[in-house]
Design a protein around this motif. Structure first.
Motif, PDB file in Angstrom:
ATOM      1  N   GLU A   1      52.484  32.700  54.347  1.00  0.00           N
ATOM      2  CA  GLU A   1      53.543  31.775  53.927  1.00  0.00           C
ATOM      3  C   GLU A   1      53.012  30.357  53.808  1.00  0.00           C
TER       4      GLU A   1
ATOM      5  N   SER B   1      49.808  29.430  53.547  1.00  0.00           N
ATOM      6  CA  SER B   1      48.761  29.350  52.531  1.00  0.00           C
ATOM      7  C   SER B   1      49.369  29.243  51.142  1.00  0.00           C
ATOM      8  N   ALA B   2      50.416  30.007  50.890  1.00  0.00           N
ATOM      9  CA  ALA B   2      51.089  29.957  49.589  1.00  0.00           C
ATOM     10  C   ALA B   2      51.730  28.584  49.364  1.00  0.00           C
ATOM     11  N   LYS B   3      52.230  28.022  50.411  1.00  0.00           N
ATOM     12  CA  LYS B   3      52.855  26.700  50.299  1.00  0.00           C
ATOM     13  C   LYS B   3      51.820  25.629  49.972  1.00  0.00           C
ATOM     14  N   GLN B   4      50.612  25.762  50.547  1.00  0.00           N
ATOM     15  CA  GLN B   4      49.555  24.787  50.284  1.00  0.00           C
ATOM     16  C   GLN B   4      49.011  24.917  48.865  1.00  0.00           C
ATOM     17  N   ARG B   5      48.973  26.165  48.334  1.00  0.00           N
ATOM     18  CA  ARG B   5      48.441  26.381  46.988  1.00  0.00           C
ATOM     19  C   ARG B   5      49.435  26.015  45.899  1.00  0.00           C
ATOM     20  N   LYS B   6      50.689  25.887  46.234  1.00  0.00           N
ATOM     21  CA  LYS B   6      51.714  25.599  45.238  1.00  0.00           C
ATOM     22  C   LYS B   6      51.465  24.233  44.617  1.00  0.00           C
ATOM     23  N   PRO B   7      51.293  24.147  43.251  1.00  0.00           N
ATOM     24  CA  PRO B   7      51.002  22.857  42.612  1.00  0.00           C
ATOM     25  C   PRO B   7      52.178  21.893  42.725  1.00  0.00           C
ATOM     26  N   LYS B   8      51.835  20.637  42.871  1.00  0.00           N
ATOM     27  CA  LYS B   8      52.874  19.623  42.937  1.00  0.00           C
ATOM     28  C   LYS B   8      53.436  19.362  41.553  1.00  0.00           C
ATOM     29  N   SER B   9      54.715  19.157  41.468  1.00  0.00           N
ATOM     30  CA  SER B   9      55.367  18.915  40.178  1.00  0.00           C
ATOM     31  C   SER B   9      54.926  17.575  39.612  1.00  0.00           C
TER      32      SER B   9
END
Length: 337
Positions: free
Chosen positions: A297, A299-307
């Protein structure tokens, strides 16, 4: 010769409810009296358990135990921003609406009048008329391995006659307290009033409550071992309720509770049971029950690109609500209309 009153330190005083001396001083411990006197003296301030403990040289557990003791006797109220004497101290004995922690007061509950202990004449007459109650007192003396004082006898009669606890329910409570090593009159009175508040009046209801209390106590024993916490005396109500929730309701594993504890210490610099509960509550609501799921959870949050900000023909940015087209601005002359 003129005689004057030497006020001295009496120039600065604060009130103490009569019920503290009349009813509670015999059963209140030294730490419980210290905490109450401190709060009465500082009634106009926001008092936290940590601050009181530092001032009085008491552990957080001792302070919380004292707070719970006086809340149950309607002399304190606990709010989100601290602790304070209850607003109507003079009615602490006869009030029909108990003062409880703010979170608990919102829940529907049975209201029990806080009755005083009966006088010796009433006790003597009742025992002559009620053989079962007299047998209960004999059994209590046997379990406690000491004769009951007139005050102890009046306490049992109060639980039976004023609070409506049947003899068999009182005996079940005492048996449970003996099992956990807390068979004393102070505990009998405290838990007896709690049971009356909850409407526990039958053997079946008493059995369910003792089972729940055992589960909560065992849960805290497991949690305290995990976190390396050494209790001073019995665990507090908050400790047992939180441990019971983490293990028996939310069903977290040992490693998840340990992880929440370590994150609490890393963030707050100390053990804080409310902060640990907040972490576990967030994980429970997200359905995170294992370290592997938690790591995925995060790790996925860290990889999510910023808008990225929306762009038109030129580079647009905003400052305090105003938008500017950089390219349009560059081709604009100072002298243009």
């Amino acid at each position: 010769m003129s005689i004057q009153i030497n006020l001295g330190q009496w120039k600065s005083v604060f009130a103490v409810p009569s019920s503290v001396v009349d009813q509670h001083i015999k059963i209140a411990s030294e730490s419980q009296l210290k905490v109450l006197l401190y709060l009465l003296r500082h009634s106009d301030e926001n008092n936290s358990a940590e601050q009181i403990g530092d001032t009085l040289r008491l552990s957080a557990e001792e302070v919380q135990n004292a707070v719970d003791f006086w809340i149950e006797r309607d002399l304190l109220t606990q709010q989100n921003d601290g602790l304070a004497p209850a607003s109507a101290l003079q009615s602490a004995v006869t009030t029909t609406q108990p003062v409880v922690a703010e979170e608990v007061s919102k829940k529907a509950r049975t209201t029990i009048s806080r009755a005083q202990r009966p006088d010796p004449m009433f006790v003597s007459k009742l025992l002559q008329e009620n053989a079962i109650l007299a047998e209960l007192l004999d059994e209590i003396q046997r379990i406690l391995n000491k004769p009951l004082s007139p005050g102890d006898t009046a306490t049992i009669v109060m639980l039976y006659d004023s609070f409506g606890l049947p003899c068999e329910v009182i005996l079940m409570l005492l048996t449970y307290l003996e099992e956990i090593g807390s068979a004393n009159m102070r505990a009998i009175e405290r838990y007896g009033i709690q049971w009356a508040d909850k409407g526990i009046k039958t053997v079946d209801e008493a059995g369910q409550e003792t089972a729940r209390m055992k589960a909560s106590r065992e849960a805290w024993g497991r949690v305290s071992t995990l976190l390396g916490i050494r209790n001073v005396g019995n665990p507090t109500k908050a400790q047992m309720e939180n441990a019971d929730r983490w293990l028996n309701t939310w069903q977290f594993s040992d490693e998840m509770i340990t992880e929440a504890y370590e994150r609490c210490v890393n963030t707050k610099g100390t053990y804080n049971i409310s902060y640990i509960n907040a972490i576990l509550k967030r994980w429970y609501e997200k359905g995170i029950k294992s370290l592997d799921t938690l790591q995925k959870e995060e790790s996925a949050k860290q990889r999510k690109p910023k808008s990225k900000p929306k762009s038109g023909k030129g580079s647009v940015f905003s400052v305090e609500g105003a938008s500017f087209d950089v390219k349009k601005y560059e081709h604009t002359s100072l002298f243009d209309d």
